[in-house]
Design an enzyme around this catalytic site. Sequence first.
Site, mmCIF file in Angstrom:
data_model
loop_
_atom_site.group_PDB
_atom_site.id
_atom_site.type_symbol
_atom_site.label_atom_id
_atom_site.label_comp_id
_atom_site.label_asym_id
_atom_site.label_seq_id
_atom_site.Cartn_x
_atom_site.Cartn_y
_atom_site.Cartn_z
ATOM 1 N N HIS A 28 0.550 -0.910 -0.221
ATOM 2 C CA HIS A 28 -0.270 -0.148 0.177
ATOM 3 C C HIS A 28 1.077 1.312 -0.144
ATOM 4 O O HIS A 28 1.685 1.216 0.456
ATOM 5 C CB HIS A 28 -1.473 -0.406 0.990
ATOM 6 N N LYS A 72 1.478 0.051 14.844
ATOM 7 C CA LYS A 72 2.694 -0.070 15.170
ATOM 8 C C LYS A 72 3.173 -1.797 16.284
ATOM 9 O O LYS A 72 3.701 -1.894 16.573
ATOM 10 C CB LYS A 72 3.227 0.762 16.201
ATOM 11 N N TYR A 119 4.574 6.290 9.935
ATOM 12 C CA TYR A 119 3.312 5.866 9.823
ATOM 13 C C TYR A 119 3.907 4.479 8.854
ATOM 14 O O TYR A 119 4.175 2.967 8.856
ATOM 15 C CB TYR A 119 2.125 6.398 8.435
ATOM 16 N N PRO A 160 -3.972 0.478 19.415
ATOM 17 C CA PRO A 160 -3.956 0.141 17.148
ATOM 18 C C PRO A 160 -3.571 0.922 16.842
ATOM 19 O O PRO A 160 -3.290 0.627 15.424
ATOM 20 C CB PRO A 160 -4.406 -1.443 17.325
ATOM 21 N N TYR A 165 -9.383 5.511 8.147
ATOM 22 C CA TYR A 165 -9.274 6.159 8.959
ATOM 23 C C TYR A 165 -10.487 6.719 9.389
ATOM 24 O O TYR A 165 -10.195 7.498 8.641
ATOM 25 C CB TYR A 165 -7.815 6.128 9.668
HETATM 26 P P1 RFL Z 1 1.727 -12.222 21.559
HETATM 27 O O1 RFL Z 1 1.647 -12.073 19.834
HETATM 28 O O2 RFL Z 1 0.964 -11.974 22.562
HETATM 29 O O3 RFL Z 1 2.426 -13.704 22.073
HETATM 30 C C1 RFL Z 1 3.225 -13.695 23.123
HETATM 31 C C2 RFL Z 1 2.960 -15.428 23.526
HETATM 32 O O4 RFL Z 1 3.472 -15.521 24.627
HETATM 33 C C3 RFL Z 1 2.263 -16.442 25.471
HETATM 34 N N1 RFL Z 1 2.526 -16.565 26.710
HETATM 35 C C4 RFL Z 1 3.459 -17.636 27.694
HETATM 36 N N2 RFL Z 1 4.126 -18.523 27.088
HETATM 37 C C5 RFL Z 1 4.652 -19.624 28.040
HETATM 38 N N3 RFL Z 1 4.611 -19.158 29.621
HETATM 39 C C6 RFL Z 1 3.241 -17.891 29.762
HETATM 40 N N4 RFL Z 1 3.278 -18.117 31.165
HETATM 41 C C7 RFL Z 1 2.664 -17.090 28.588
HETATM 42 N N5 RFL Z 1 2.355 -16.104 28.708
HETATM 43 C C8 RFL Z 1 2.211 -15.813 27.818
HETATM 44 C C9 RFL Z 1 1.212 -16.203 24.474
HETATM 45 O O5 RFL Z 1 0.191 -17.081 24.757
HETATM 46 C C10 RFL Z 1 1.397 -16.140 23.176
HETATM 47 O O6 RFL Z 1 1.601 -17.142 21.915
HETATM 48 O O7 RFL Z 1 3.168 -11.084 21.463
HETATM 49 P P2 RFL Z 1 4.272 -10.674 20.574
HETATM 50 O O8 RFL Z 1 4.660 -12.046 20.208
HETATM 51 O O9 RFL Z 1 4.945 -10.010 21.475
HETATM 52 O O10 RFL Z 1 3.787 -10.010 20.071
HETATM 53 C C11 RFL Z 1 2.941 -8.590 19.846
HETATM 54 C C12 RFL Z 1 1.979 -8.368 18.917
HETATM 55 O O11 RFL Z 1 1.455 -9.867 18.574
HETATM 56 C C13 RFL Z 1 0.423 -7.122 18.982
HETATM 57 O O12 RFL Z 1 2.309 -6.230 19.689
HETATM 58 C C14 RFL Z 1 0.015 -7.556 17.865
HETATM 59 O O13 RFL Z 1 -0.622 -7.905 17.617
HETATM 60 C C15 RFL Z 1 0.029 -5.573 18.259
HETATM 61 N N6 RFL Z 1 -1.404 -5.378 16.984
HETATM 62 C C16 RFL Z 1 -1.084 -4.362 15.238
HETATM 63 N N7 RFL Z 1 0.199 -4.461 15.960
HETATM 64 C C17 RFL Z 1 0.943 -3.885 14.312
HETATM 65 O O14 RFL Z 1 2.073 -3.654 14.208
HETATM 66 N N8 RFL Z 1 -0.192 -3.362 13.791
HETATM 67 C C18 RFL Z 1 -1.302 -3.903 13.370
HETATM 68 O O15 RFL Z 1 -2.599 -3.131 12.667
HETATM 69 C C19 RFL Z 1 -2.032 -3.942 15.143
HETATM 70 N N9 RFL Z 1 -2.940 -4.154 14.581
HETATM 71 C C20 RFL Z 1 -2.790 -5.770 17.803
HETATM 72 C C21 RFL Z 1 -3.601 -5.237 16.100
HETATM 73 C C22 RFL Z 1 -3.530 -5.741 18.008
HETATM 74 C C23 RFL Z 1 -4.489 -6.334 18.257
HETATM 75 N N10 RFL Z 1 -5.089 -6.499 19.385
HETATM 76 C C24 RFL Z 1 -6.566 -8.227 19.898
HETATM 77 C C25 RFL Z 1 -4.473 -6.882 20.968
HETATM 78 C C26 RFL Z 1 -5.411 -4.908 15.910
HETATM 79 C C27 RFL Z 1 -5.674 -5.407 17.648
HETATM 80 C C28 RFL Z 1 -6.836 -5.784 17.145
HETATM 81 C C1 PHB Z 2 -5.536 -4.685 11.023
HETATM 82 O O1 PHB Z 2 -5.573 -4.755 9.844
HETATM 83 O O2 PHB Z 2 -5.853 -5.642 11.955
HETATM 84 C C2 PHB Z 2 -5.432 -2.683 11.544
HETATM 85 C C3 PHB Z 2 -4.908 -2.366 10.297
HETATM 86 C C4 PHB Z 2 -4.333 -1.214 10.219
HETATM 87 C C5 PHB Z 2 -4.696 -0.648 12.194
HETATM 88 C C6 PHB Z 2 -4.850 -1.718 12.944
HETATM 89 C C7 PHB Z 2 -5.361 -2.401 12.646
HETATM 90 O O3 PHB Z 2 -3.932 0.627 12.722
#
Ligand code: RFL
Ligand code: PHB
Length: 399
Positions: free
Chosen positions: A80, A305, A394, A301, A209
């Site tokens: 994109h 980032k 971004y 989110p 957005y």
């Molecule tokens: P994770 O993915 O939470 O993985 C951590 C892992 O550790 C396990 N765990 C354990 N294992 C052993 N013993 C324990 N006691 C444990 N406790 C936990 C868990 O089961 C899990 O498998 O962290 P990690 O690897 O640091 O990754 C981070 C990302 O997952 C997170 O920052 C992103 O998903 C955030 N996020 C977004 N980030 C972006 O860069 N771009 C996006 O567009 C974006 N959109 C989002 C998001 C996060 C969202 N939610 C639901 C929080 C959109 C949403 C809705």
């Molecule tokens: C997503 O596709 O899940 C998404 C994209 C952009 C954001 C947050 C989540 O800023």
Amino acid sequence: MSKAGGTRMRVQVAIIGAGPSGLLLGQLLHLAGIETIILEQRSAQYVLGRIRAGVLEQGSVELLERAGVASRLHREGLVHDGIELCFLGERHRIDLAGLTDGKRVTVYGQTEVTRDLMDARAAAGAMTVYEADEVSVHDFDGDAPSVRYVRDGLEHMVRCDFIAGCDGYHGVTRQSVPAGAIRNFERVYPFGWLGVLSETPPVSDELIYVNHERGFALCSMRSRTRSRYYVQCALDERIEAWPDDRFWDEIRSRLDPAAAEALVTGPSIEKSIAPLRSFVAEPMRFGRLLLAGDAAHIVPPTGAKGLNLAASDVHYLSSALIDHYASAGSMAEIDRYSARCLSRIWKAERFSWWMTSLLHRFPDGGDFARKMQEAELDYLTGSRAAATALAENYVGLPF
Ligand code: RFL
Ligand code: PHB
């Protein structure tokens, strides 16, 4: 209950958590000949079922290339060049590439990144223990740390040189640090995001957005046939109160007329509510325990980032560990790890907080706050300097 009879083993780095941070770290260390074990409390299927991020910065893509896991990303990811901001019922494009000397983002789901990393780890024959219970970390303030876990009722022990805490916000590693050694900074927002995934074509070619009087909305995607939509919701909202039709009516009401008309709806294949939070723990290193990703910080989110910060932490952490083993046990790069990460993390925290403040309705905001948002959005979309500041954050600040 006796848990005796478990295994004893030794590795160089014990990684807690098989999310994107832990798996990417494991892959980069494997390529450098460093032996790891990953301990994950959930099953692989459970980890792959969590629908989260969708947007990758160019730096994250380059890191996945270096890790040798980017071929499907390049085939299936959507590049994109811009995003759209919608306010007062009109869309305005931010030309990310034009404002940043050609930098772009790639839309490719976190689930797919995770699957590619899991496949690479399995092909490498590196060890991952899923469904590891009661993981605990020990003696990381000395030279001989260890990790214990329970699997199938037996307690196993892993001795190691370093422990990488990649276990997310609710994980055990950060919570194992003595309270006096760590400082937490936090802001909890008074709303959440209700997200829906559907097998429908995205409403537009680029992400939209939306700032709307009914609250924030986001139109995102996973592919040309799969869409991801979010609406701002109250913190006490219950998912059962949101049948698909209500969700589609709500998001349609927040879009500009052309997008509302173009929106293709269909059954949801996932629906969830996520609270929004800003959080940073300082420092990120405690002796031989090093935190990375959501274990150390959370961003709302809105700036896309979270996953990208996890990738940049892993870039710094893998380089520090590789340097340690390549230079006769030097701790120089390990010593620098926390400060290097935090400088980039705080800038991403600022951007994510700012995007969140700009686009959401705050319960106690009032008319003045709304006018300030509108003036800032008008300025952003009318000033090249202001739009450039948004664009360069971004697409991702340099590592
Ligand atoms: P994770 O993915 O939470 O993985 C951590 C892992 O550790 C396990 N765990 C354990 N294992 C052993 N013993 C324990 N006691 C444990 N406790 C936990 C868990 O089961 C899990 O498998 O962290 P990690 O690897 O640091 O990754 C981070 C990302 O997952 C997170 O920052 C992103 O998903 C955030 N996020 C977004 N980030 C972006 O860069 N771009 C996006 O567009 C974006 N959109 C989002 C998001 C996060 C969202 N939610 C639901 C929080 C959109 C949403 C809705
Ligand atoms: C997503 O596709 O899940 C998404 C994209 C952009 C954001 C947050 C989540 O800023």
